[in-house]
Scaffold this motif. Structure first.
Motif, PDB file in Angstrom:
ATOM      1  N   ILE A  89      61.364  73.027  17.082  1.00  0.00           N
ATOM      2  CA  ILE A  89      61.876  73.365  15.752  1.00  0.00           C
ATOM      3  C   ILE A  89      62.974  72.388  15.346  1.00  0.00           C
ATOM      4  O   ILE A  89      63.005  71.891  14.214  1.00  0.00           O
ATOM      5  CB  ILE A  89      62.389  74.818  15.739  1.00  0.00           C
ATOM      6  CG1 ILE A  89      61.228  75.780  15.837  1.00  0.00           C
ATOM      7  CG2 ILE A  89      63.153  75.101  14.485  1.00  0.00           C
ATOM      8  CD1 ILE A  89      61.649  77.206  15.992  1.00  0.00           C
ATOM      9  N   VAL A  90      63.867  72.092  16.301  1.00  0.00           N
ATOM     10  CA  VAL A  90      64.981  71.192  15.966  1.00  0.00           C
ATOM     11  C   VAL A  90      64.458  69.797  15.666  1.00  0.00           C
ATOM     12  O   VAL A  90      64.881  69.136  14.705  1.00  0.00           O
ATOM     13  CB  VAL A  90      66.013  71.195  17.105  1.00  0.00           C
ATOM     14  CG1 VAL A  90      67.163  70.305  16.771  1.00  0.00           C
ATOM     15  CG2 VAL A  90      66.512  72.573  17.348  1.00  0.00           C
ATOM     16  N   ILE A  91      63.474  69.343  16.469  1.00  0.00           N
ATOM     17  CA  ILE A  91      62.883  68.030  16.179  1.00  0.00           C
ATOM     18  C   ILE A  91      62.200  68.056  14.822  1.00  0.00           C
ATOM     19  O   ILE A  91      62.252  67.073  14.069  1.00  0.00           O
ATOM     20  CB  ILE A  91      61.890  67.631  17.272  1.00  0.00           C
ATOM     21  CG1 ILE A  91      62.633  67.368  18.566  1.00  0.00           C
ATOM     22  CG2 ILE A  91      61.138  66.380  16.902  1.00  0.00           C
ATOM     23  CD1 ILE A  91      61.749  66.880  19.641  1.00  0.00           C
ATOM     24  N   GLY A  92      61.554  69.196  14.484  1.00  0.00           N
ATOM     25  CA  GLY A  92      60.889  69.300  13.189  1.00  0.00           C
ATOM     26  C   GLY A  92      61.864  69.097  12.045  1.00  0.00           C
ATOM     27  O   GLY A  92      61.548  68.406  11.073  1.00  0.00           O
ATOM     28  N   LEU A  93      63.076  69.678  12.183  1.00  0.00           N
ATOM     29  CA  LEU A  93      64.075  69.463  11.135  1.00  0.00           C
ATOM     30  C   LEU A  93      64.444  67.985  11.034  1.00  0.00           C
ATOM     31  O   LEU A  93      64.542  67.437   9.929  1.00  0.00           O
ATOM     32  CB  LEU A  93      65.322  70.292  11.411  1.00  0.00           C
ATOM     33  CG  LEU A  93      66.420  70.036  10.398  1.00  0.00           C
ATOM     34  CD1 LEU A  93      66.050  70.615   9.064  1.00  0.00           C
ATOM     35  CD2 LEU A  93      67.734  70.563  10.839  1.00  0.00           C
ATOM     36  N   GLY A  94      64.619  67.335  12.191  1.00  0.00           N
ATOM     37  CA  GLY A  94      64.976  65.920  12.158  1.00  0.00           C
ATOM     38  C   GLY A  94      63.903  65.076  11.487  1.00  0.00           C
ATOM     39  O   GLY A  94      64.196  64.223  10.655  1.00  0.00           O
ATOM     40  N   VAL A  95      62.636  65.374  11.817  1.00  0.00           N
ATOM     41  CA  VAL A  95      61.548  64.574  11.253  1.00  0.00           C
ATOM     42  C   VAL A  95      61.418  64.838   9.756  1.00  0.00           C
ATOM     43  O   VAL A  95      61.201  63.907   8.962  1.00  0.00           O
ATOM     44  CB  VAL A  95      60.248  64.898  12.006  1.00  0.00           C
ATOM     45  CG1 VAL A  95      59.073  64.238  11.334  1.00  0.00           C
ATOM     46  CG2 VAL A  95      60.339  64.425  13.419  1.00  0.00           C
ATOM     47  N   THR A  96      61.600  66.114   9.350  1.00  0.00           N
ATOM     48  CA  THR A  96      61.539  66.423   7.920  1.00  0.00           C
ATOM     49  C   THR A  96      62.625  65.679   7.158  1.00  0.00           C
ATOM     50  O   THR A  96      62.371  65.109   6.080  1.00  0.00           O
ATOM     51  CB  THR A  96      61.712  67.933   7.715  1.00  0.00           C
ATOM     52  OG1 THR A  96      60.829  68.604   8.583  1.00  0.00           O
ATOM     53  CG2 THR A  96      61.401  68.309   6.300  1.00  0.00           C
ATOM     54  N   ALA A  97      63.848  65.666   7.719  1.00  0.00           N
ATOM     55  CA  ALA A  97      64.942  64.974   7.043  1.00  0.00           C
ATOM     56  C   ALA A  97      64.655  63.487   6.954  1.00  0.00           C
ATOM     57  O   ALA A  97      64.939  62.846   5.933  1.00  0.00           O
ATOM     58  CB  ALA A  97      66.250  65.212   7.797  1.00  0.00           C
ATOM     59  N   LEU A  98      64.032  62.933   8.008  1.00  0.00           N
ATOM     60  CA  LEU A  98      63.707  61.502   7.983  1.00  0.00           C
ATOM     61  C   LEU A  98      62.681  61.203   6.895  1.00  0.00           C
ATOM     62  O   LEU A  98      62.825  60.236   6.129  1.00  0.00           O
ATOM     63  CB  LEU A  98      63.157  61.110   9.355  1.00  0.00           C
ATOM     64  CG  LEU A  98      62.888  59.648   9.601  1.00  0.00           C
ATOM     65  CD1 LEU A  98      64.140  58.861   9.349  1.00  0.00           C
ATOM     66  CD2 LEU A  98      62.445  59.437  11.012  1.00  0.00           C
ATOM     67  N   MET A  99      61.655  62.077   6.783  1.00  0.00           N
ATOM     68  CA  MET A  99      60.641  61.853   5.748  1.00  0.00           C
ATOM     69  C   MET A  99      61.248  61.972   4.367  1.00  0.00           C
ATOM     70  O   MET A  99      60.894  61.217   3.452  1.00  0.00           O
ATOM     71  CB  MET A  99      59.498  62.851   5.917  1.00  0.00           C
ATOM     72  CG  MET A  99      58.729  62.586   7.168  1.00  0.00           C
ATOM     73  SD  MET A  99      57.126  63.265   7.328  1.00  0.00           S
ATOM     74  CE  MET A  99      57.145  64.801   6.791  1.00  0.00           C
ATOM     75  N   LEU A 100      62.192  62.901   4.203  1.00  0.00           N
ATOM     76  CA  LEU A 100      62.818  63.040   2.892  1.00  0.00           C
ATOM     77  C   LEU A 100      63.681  61.829   2.558  1.00  0.00           C
ATOM     78  O   LEU A 100      63.758  61.415   1.392  1.00  0.00           O
ATOM     79  CB  LEU A 100      63.641  64.321   2.841  1.00  0.00           C
ATOM     80  CG  LEU A 100      62.792  65.573   2.737  1.00  0.00           C
ATOM     81  CD1 LEU A 100      63.612  66.804   2.955  1.00  0.00           C
ATOM     82  CD2 LEU A 100      62.143  65.634   1.382  1.00  0.00           C
ATOM     83  N   ALA A 101      64.317  61.248   3.588  1.00  0.00           N
ATOM     84  CA  ALA A 101      65.097  60.037   3.332  1.00  0.00           C
ATOM     85  C   ALA A 101      64.189  58.905   2.867  1.00  0.00           C
ATOM     86  O   ALA A 101      64.510  58.170   1.925  1.00  0.00           O
ATOM     87  CB  ALA A 101      65.851  59.624   4.597  1.00  0.00           C
ATOM     88  N   TYR A 102      63.005  58.790   3.513  1.00  0.00           N
ATOM     89  CA  TYR A 102      62.039  57.797   3.041  1.00  0.00           C
ATOM     90  C   TYR A 102      61.614  58.085   1.610  1.00  0.00           C
ATOM     91  O   TYR A 102      61.437  57.160   0.807  1.00  0.00           O
ATOM     92  CB  TYR A 102      60.799  57.804   3.928  1.00  0.00           C
ATOM     93  CG  TYR A 102      60.946  57.023   5.200  1.00  0.00           C
ATOM     94  CD1 TYR A 102      61.390  55.718   5.176  1.00  0.00           C
ATOM     95  CD2 TYR A 102      60.628  57.585   6.417  1.00  0.00           C
ATOM     96  CE1 TYR A 102      61.519  55.003   6.346  1.00  0.00           C
ATOM     97  CE2 TYR A 102      60.753  56.887   7.588  1.00  0.00           C
ATOM     98  CZ  TYR A 102      61.204  55.594   7.542  1.00  0.00           C
ATOM     99  OH  TYR A 102      61.338  54.895   8.688  1.00  0.00           O
ATOM    100  N   ALA A 103      61.445  59.385   1.294  1.00  0.00           N
ATOM    101  CA  ALA A 103      61.020  59.734  -0.061  1.00  0.00           C
ATOM    102  C   ALA A 103      62.054  59.291  -1.083  1.00  0.00           C
ATOM    103  O   ALA A 103      61.710  58.767  -2.149  1.00  0.00           O
ATOM    104  CB  ALA A 103      60.771  61.231  -0.166  1.00  0.00           C
ATOM    105  N   VAL A 104      63.358  59.480  -0.753  1.00  0.00           N
ATOM    106  CA  VAL A 104      64.411  59.026  -1.666  1.00  0.00           C
ATOM    107  C   VAL A 104      64.331  57.530  -1.867  1.00  0.00           C
ATOM    108  O   VAL A 104      64.413  57.014  -2.996  1.00  0.00           O
ATOM    109  CB  VAL A 104      65.798  59.438  -1.115  1.00  0.00           C
ATOM    110  CG1 VAL A 104      66.889  58.753  -1.880  1.00  0.00           C
ATOM    111  CG2 VAL A 104      65.972  60.915  -1.192  1.00  0.00           C
TER     112      VAL A 104
END
Lengths: 97, 229, 112, 118
Positions: free
Chosen positions: D84-99
């Protein structure tokens, strides 16, 4: 037997919320629905005798990730409405976020 | 046309998953590995009342180390991508009620996070949960006092220090104990008390600090990218 | 003692039921927020107090929980209502008085 | 109960996969990824469940002598905890790419990113 009924109800809520998260027009509502999926999944973990996982999911899946989504949505929207005409490199019309 | 092709793909995937569902017939007892972990002499050797904590920190502690490394990498990449000067923003003043309540609540929430990861070997909870709670306190701080600059340097130092201490403690087990991440290098205490289970609560506390500061750093980076609207 | 606790929990559940009916009945965001907060805070406090009476061993933790609910629930809905007002979600047409409009000091945008 | 949870998990996985493959907007694709993640976690926790047993935490009700016969499997729970914690990290990384992608093109339509298409 009680747990069975509760888990079926939770499952119905989770699936409806997943449908809203995929198909609603507003991104805001879709993000909230994703958070609700995480929240009810944490209740399901509690029924499945996993309190550790339930705590993590309640704090992360429905709290922190929703807030990060909101930050990004705010950034994208404010970029778009700043002067109304954000230049794209190939001149395409912007689509609705 | 394209959607129908994807639909066929999804249905095929669903049939595959249905095969898994059909083969599953409910567990009546534990698997062999879990039986080994739940044996009385092994529990008494590790002395953690919360078996999930025992698995996370000792038996599969190397997994936790890798997990924390991945989290550090994502935080570093996000910091690299979103690093820019915070723009001047015009913000509406928060109401008095909210600011007062935030001042009262932030220390309590941080205290709750610390409680969760210190008691990780006795009650449900542990480093990851405590870190998430601390990060939510940081969110409250960001929302209540948006004009203050986010102090990312402090969190970076905290995170590096706790990661280093984690690795050092683990390596100390290899030097004076019986192996990497051995928890018997400090006195064991009595089972079920706060001071027990050897090095587990110490390691889990540092994992909690590390996870909390990494998540806070990610949030701070996303906050710094906001602009006026 | 258990009977008294059960009665308290029942009262709390009834108050929560009233809150959920109010969520459907009320005309606009602000009224719904008010109903949701006030009644659900009271209902939660009643239920937790009933639990204290049923199981006195958990009293410390439950009183701490009541404190948390009393702290966070009204503040969060206050912030929500304020944000809803400032992004100009319309009030219901039957609104009689709008005090936040009169006191325009709250509307002032502060330069950083 | 574990059958119901397993079904829910599989359906959420399929919904997330559907969102990943059909949606055009990158934010929606990331939402699909989050749903996929949640579904996999539900499946793993449901596989760890043993009928009628308690959580793997020893206290006054679960004694140390009889732990083997009275707890559920702790290993998948520990794996999900980190996932779950890794999932949050990966989601945040994808959102940074989206920005970043939004800054580049001005929109988030997946069809407008065709530099690597051939």
């Amino acid at each position: 037997m009680n747990y069975l009924i509760i888990s079926i109800l939770l499952g119905i809520i989770i699936l409806i919320m997943a449908g809203i998260a995929i198909y609603h027009k507003e991104s805001l509502v879709a993000i909230i629905a994703t958070g609700v999926v995480g929240l009810f999944a944490s209740v399901l973990y509690l029924l499945l005798a996993a309190p550790d996982v339930a705590m993590t999911e309640a704090a992360i899946g429905s709290g922190l990730s929703t807030i990060i989504f909101f930050y990004v949505l705010n950034k994208i929207r404010s970029d778009k409405t700043k002067d109304g005409s954000l230049k794209t490199k190939d001149g395409r019309q912007k689509t609705e976020v | 046309m394209r959607n129908s092709f994807i639909l066929i793909l999804i249905v095929a995937f669903g049939i595959m998953l249905y095969g898994l569902f059909d083969a599953f017939s409910g567990n009546e007892q534990l698997s062999e590995l879990a039986k080994y972990y739940a044996q009385k002499e092994n529990i008494e050797k590790v002395q953690a009342a919360n078996l999930v904590t025992a698995v996370v920190v000792t038996y599969r502690g190397l997994d936790t180390l890798g997990e924390v490394t991945i989290l550090f990498l994502t935080a570093a990449i996000i910091g690299f991508f979103l690093h820019n000067k915070e723009e001047k923003r015009f913000l509406r003043e928060n109401s008095e009620i909210f600011i007062t309540a935030a001042k009262l609540l932030i220390p309590i929430i941080i205290l709750l996070g610390v409680y969760i990861f210190i008691n990780g070997h006795l009650t449900p909870g542990g480093g990851f949960q405590g870190g998430a709670v601390i990060a939510s306190a940081v969110i409250l701080m960001i929302l209540a006092f948006p004009e203050r600059e986010f102090n990312s340097k402090f969190f970076t130092y905290l995170e590096s220090a706790s990661g280093t201490i984690f690795v050092l403690l683990a390596a100390l087990g290899a030097i004076i104990g019986s192996g990497f991440l051995d928890n018997a290098i400090v006195p064991m205490g009595t089972f079920g008390k706060l001071v027990s289970a050897g090095v587990i609560p110490i390691i889990y506390s540092f994992v909690g600090l590390k996870v909390g500061s990494e998540l806070s750093n990610i949030l701070g980076n996303f906050k710094a990218v906001q602009s006026d609207n | 003692m258990e009977l008294v606790g059960a009665i308290f929990t029942l009262i709390g559940a009834l108050v929560l039921l009233v809150a959920s009916i109010g969520l459907i009945r009320m005309p606009d965001v602000y009224n719904r927020l008010q109903v949701g907060t006030k009644a659900s805070t009271l209902g939660t406090i009643f239920s937790l107090f009933g639990l204290v009476l049923v199981n006195p061993g958990w009293a410390g933790k439950l009183i701490l929980l009541i404190f948390f609910v009393m702290m966070t629930n009204p503040v969060s809905s206050h912030v929500l209502a304020r944000a809803a007002y400032f992004i100009k979600i319309p009030l219901t047409r039957r609104t009689v008085v709008d005090k936040l409009k009169v006191s325009d000091s709250a509307l002032k945008v502060k330069a950083d | 109960m574990e059958y119901v949870s397993l079904t829910i998990g599989f359906l959420v996985i399929l919904a997330g996969l559907w969102a990943i493959m059909t949606k055009k907007n990158i934010i929606r694709i990331i939402i699909g990824f989050v749903l996929f993640d949640t579904g996999i976690h539900i499946v793993m926790v449901a596989l760890a469940y043993v009928k009628g047993k308690a959580a793997p935490i020893l206290d006054s009700t679960v004694s140390i002598d009889d732990a083997v016969n009275s707890i559920v499997d702790p290993i998948p729970q520990a794996l999900v905890l980190t996932a779950i914690v890794i999932g949050l990290g990966v989601t945040a990384l994808m959102l940074a790419y989206a920005v970043k992608l939004h800054k580049e093109k001005g929109n988030l339509d997946i069809k407008s990113f065709k530099e690597l298409k051939w």
